[in-house]
Design an enzyme around this catalytic site. Structure first.
Site, short mmCIF file in Angstrom:
data_model
loop_
_atom_site.label_atom_id
_atom_site.label_comp_id
_atom_site.label_asym_id
_atom_site.label_seq_id
_atom_site.Cartn_x
_atom_site.Cartn_y
_atom_site.Cartn_z
N THR A 71 0.86 -1.19 0.00
CA THR A 71 0.00 0.00 0.00
C THR A 71 0.89 1.24 0.00
OG1 THR A 71 -1.79 -1.14 1.12
CG2 THR A 71 -1.77 1.27 1.30
N ASN A 150 -4.76 -10.18 -8.02
CA ASN A 150 -4.98 -10.79 -6.71
C ASN A 150 -6.27 -11.59 -6.63
OD1 ASN A 150 -5.68 -8.00 -7.01
ND2 ASN A 150 -6.43 -7.99 -4.92
N GLN A 178 1.42 -9.99 -5.60
CA GLN A 178 0.95 -11.39 -5.63
C GLN A 178 1.90 -12.33 -6.36
OE1 GLN A 178 -1.66 -12.69 -4.06
NE2 GLN A 178 -2.59 -10.81 -3.30
N SER A 199 5.06 -6.98 -0.87
CA SER A 199 4.82 -7.11 0.57
C SER A 199 5.28 -8.49 1.05
CB SER A 199 3.31 -7.05 0.85
OG SER A 199 2.90 -5.76 1.16
N ALA A 200 5.88 -8.53 2.25
CA ALA A 200 6.41 -9.80 2.77
C ALA A 200 5.33 -10.80 3.16
CB ALA A 200 7.28 -9.52 3.99
N HIS A 201 4.17 -10.29 3.60
CA HIS A 201 3.20 -11.20 4.21
C HIS A 201 2.44 -12.06 3.20
CE1 HIS A 201 -0.72 -8.97 3.54
NE2 HIS A 201 0.13 -8.00 3.28
N THR A 242 12.42 5.20 11.37
CA THR A 242 13.30 4.16 11.93
C THR A 242 12.92 2.82 11.33
OG1 THR A 242 13.49 5.42 13.97
CG2 THR A 242 14.04 3.07 14.09
N CYS A 330 -9.24 -6.41 0.95
CA CYS A 330 -9.09 -4.97 1.18
C CYS A 330 -10.39 -4.22 0.96
CB CYS A 330 -8.04 -4.39 0.25
SG CYS A 330 -6.53 -5.32 0.31
N1 PMP Z 1 -1.47 -4.94 -4.12
C1 PMP Z 1 -2.00 -6.15 -4.20
C2 PMP Z 1 -2.15 -6.79 -5.54
C3 PMP Z 1 -2.44 -6.81 -3.05
O1 PMP Z 1 -2.99 -8.02 -3.15
C4 PMP Z 1 -2.29 -6.17 -1.80
C5 PMP Z 1 -2.73 -6.85 -0.52
N2 PMP Z 1 -4.05 -7.28 -0.54
C6 PMP Z 1 -1.70 -4.89 -1.76
C7 PMP Z 1 -1.31 -4.31 -2.94
C8 PMP Z 1 -1.51 -4.15 -0.47
O2 PMP Z 1 -0.57 -4.79 0.31
P1 PMP Z 1 -0.42 -4.43 1.86
O3 PMP Z 1 -1.76 -4.65 2.47
O4 PMP Z 1 0.61 -5.38 2.35
O5 PMP Z 1 -0.02 -3.01 1.97
#
Ligand code: PMP
Length: 372
Positions: A71, A150, A178, A199-201, A242, A330
């Protein structure tokens, strides 16, 4: 309970968890401080993580800027490029199926005088190279196109799109959230990509950490953009704050594992995706319709219509045994803008469920669908 919402987020890998722990406790130093061991060790760990992420993306560590996730990355690049290069043009190209962090940033930029072209997509959510070329004008400064969708998993023709931008001297950004860790690519093969967010998660790393790739020139200078945050300039004067050391260390470990296991993970995801679709077809027959393509996609994502069945009710009923979602977590309260853009009716959208598999799921676990 079978967790099939891995496109929303994934469980932290036990090895990632182990790697993070010391940096929440004894190695708590600020990596921007100097001389004493907690600071030096934190700094070393951050730089090692940066190298792992760079290796996974196939680029140099200098071009990796840590963020809080995609994001932030998507906001940083769209707004940062628009602001910095506003004197060179005011046109941006994107697609109707981007993540809200791109779409809402573009809408914001429209209020600041930028013109945005939102390209339509085909029935699987891909843009056409011809539409993309036709949209380009002399005032285009940036194109931003999601690499892998996604909701549907479809991959966009990123090589062709970014090569065209290189030819036209237009910045190209891709939201690769993704695809990282699930699709085999190296940025060194994509000279037209100026920026990338991830994103790592999404691949068994922790939440709240990610990075942007910012391409450097032949003098090793990163492409300049206006920073989103102003402050201490910790990340190469492009991102301040930081550094979130435990998260960054976890990100680095997850990237290292993803790279090590990439081939076997892709194979497993493909096999399990095929297995799950065959069970669904057998069990639900003509009630199920697959919205996703079967080729040229992120392995492990299935987007399935259960005809005549309300998706929210279905998910609620399944919740004790299977965790899945209607699409993007989201914006789960609104009907999917992605499925709307691919031309599905509201009725079809309201009966669609996304199953997203992780490489950590075993085939036998998927058999639960047969006994529903
Ligand atoms: N872009 C895509 C294609 C995503 O799937 C997501 C997470 N749903 C995001 C951006 C945003 O990632 P984050 O929530 O880790 O900021």
């Amino acid at each position: 309970m079978l967790y099939l919402d891995n496109s929303a987020t994934t469980k932290v890998d036990p090895e990632v968890f182990e790697a993070m722990l010391p940096f929440l406790q004894e190695e708590f130093g600020n990596p921007s401080s100097k001389y004493y061991s907690q600071a030096v060790n934190s700094n070393k760990a951050v730089e090692q993580a940066r190298q792992h992420v760079a290796d996974l993306l196939g680029t140099s560590s200098k071009e990796i800027i840590f963020t809080s996730g995609s994001t932030e990355g998507n906001n940083m690049i769209t707004k940062g490029v628009a602001d910095y290069y506003a004197n060179q043009g005011n046109h941006i190209i994107t697609t109707l199926v981007e993540h809200p962090s791109v779409l809402e940033s573009c809408k914001y930029l429209e209020t600041k005088g930028f013109e945005v072209t939102y390209l339509p997509v085909d029935k699987f959510g891909r843009v056409s190279l011809d539409d993309f070329k036709n949209a380009m004008t002399d005032s285009t400064i940036l194109a931003t196109v999601i690499w892998g969708n996604n909701e549907l998993g479809s991959l966009n023709p990123i090589k062709e799109l970014s090569d065209y931008c290189l030819e036209k001297n237009v910045f190209f950004h891709t939201d690769a959230t993704q695809v990282v860790g699930k699709v085999d690519f190296k940025l060194e093969d994509f000279p037209g990509i100026s920026f990338l967010s991830c994103s790592a998660h999404k691949f068994h790393g922790p939440k709240g950490v990610g990075c942007v790739y910012i391409k450097k020139d032949q003098y090793d200078i990163l492409t300049p953009i206006t920073p989103l945050y102003h402050g201490g300039g910790q990340e190469n004067n492009i991102r301040s704050g930081t550094l979130a050391v435990p998260g960054i260390v976890g990100f680095g470990k997850a990237a290292g594992l993803a790279q090590e296991r990439l081939e076997q993970n892709i194979k497993k995801l493909k096999e399990n995706e095929e297995y799950l679709s065959s069970i669904l077809k057998e069990k639900f027959k003509e009630v199920v319709v697959f919205n996703n393509d079967t080729f040229n996609k992120i392995p492990g994502i299935l987007n399935v219509q259960f005809k005549g069945i309300n998706n929210e009710l279905l998910l609620k009923q399944l919740a004790p045994v299977i965790a899945a979602s209607t699409g993007s977590a989201c914006s789960s309260s609104k009907p999917s803008h992605v499925l709307n853009a691919v031309g599905l009716s509201l009725e079809a959208i309201r009966s669609t469920v996304r199953f997203s598999i992780s490489p950590q799921i075993h085939k036998e676990e998927l058999s639960i669908f047969s006994s529903l």
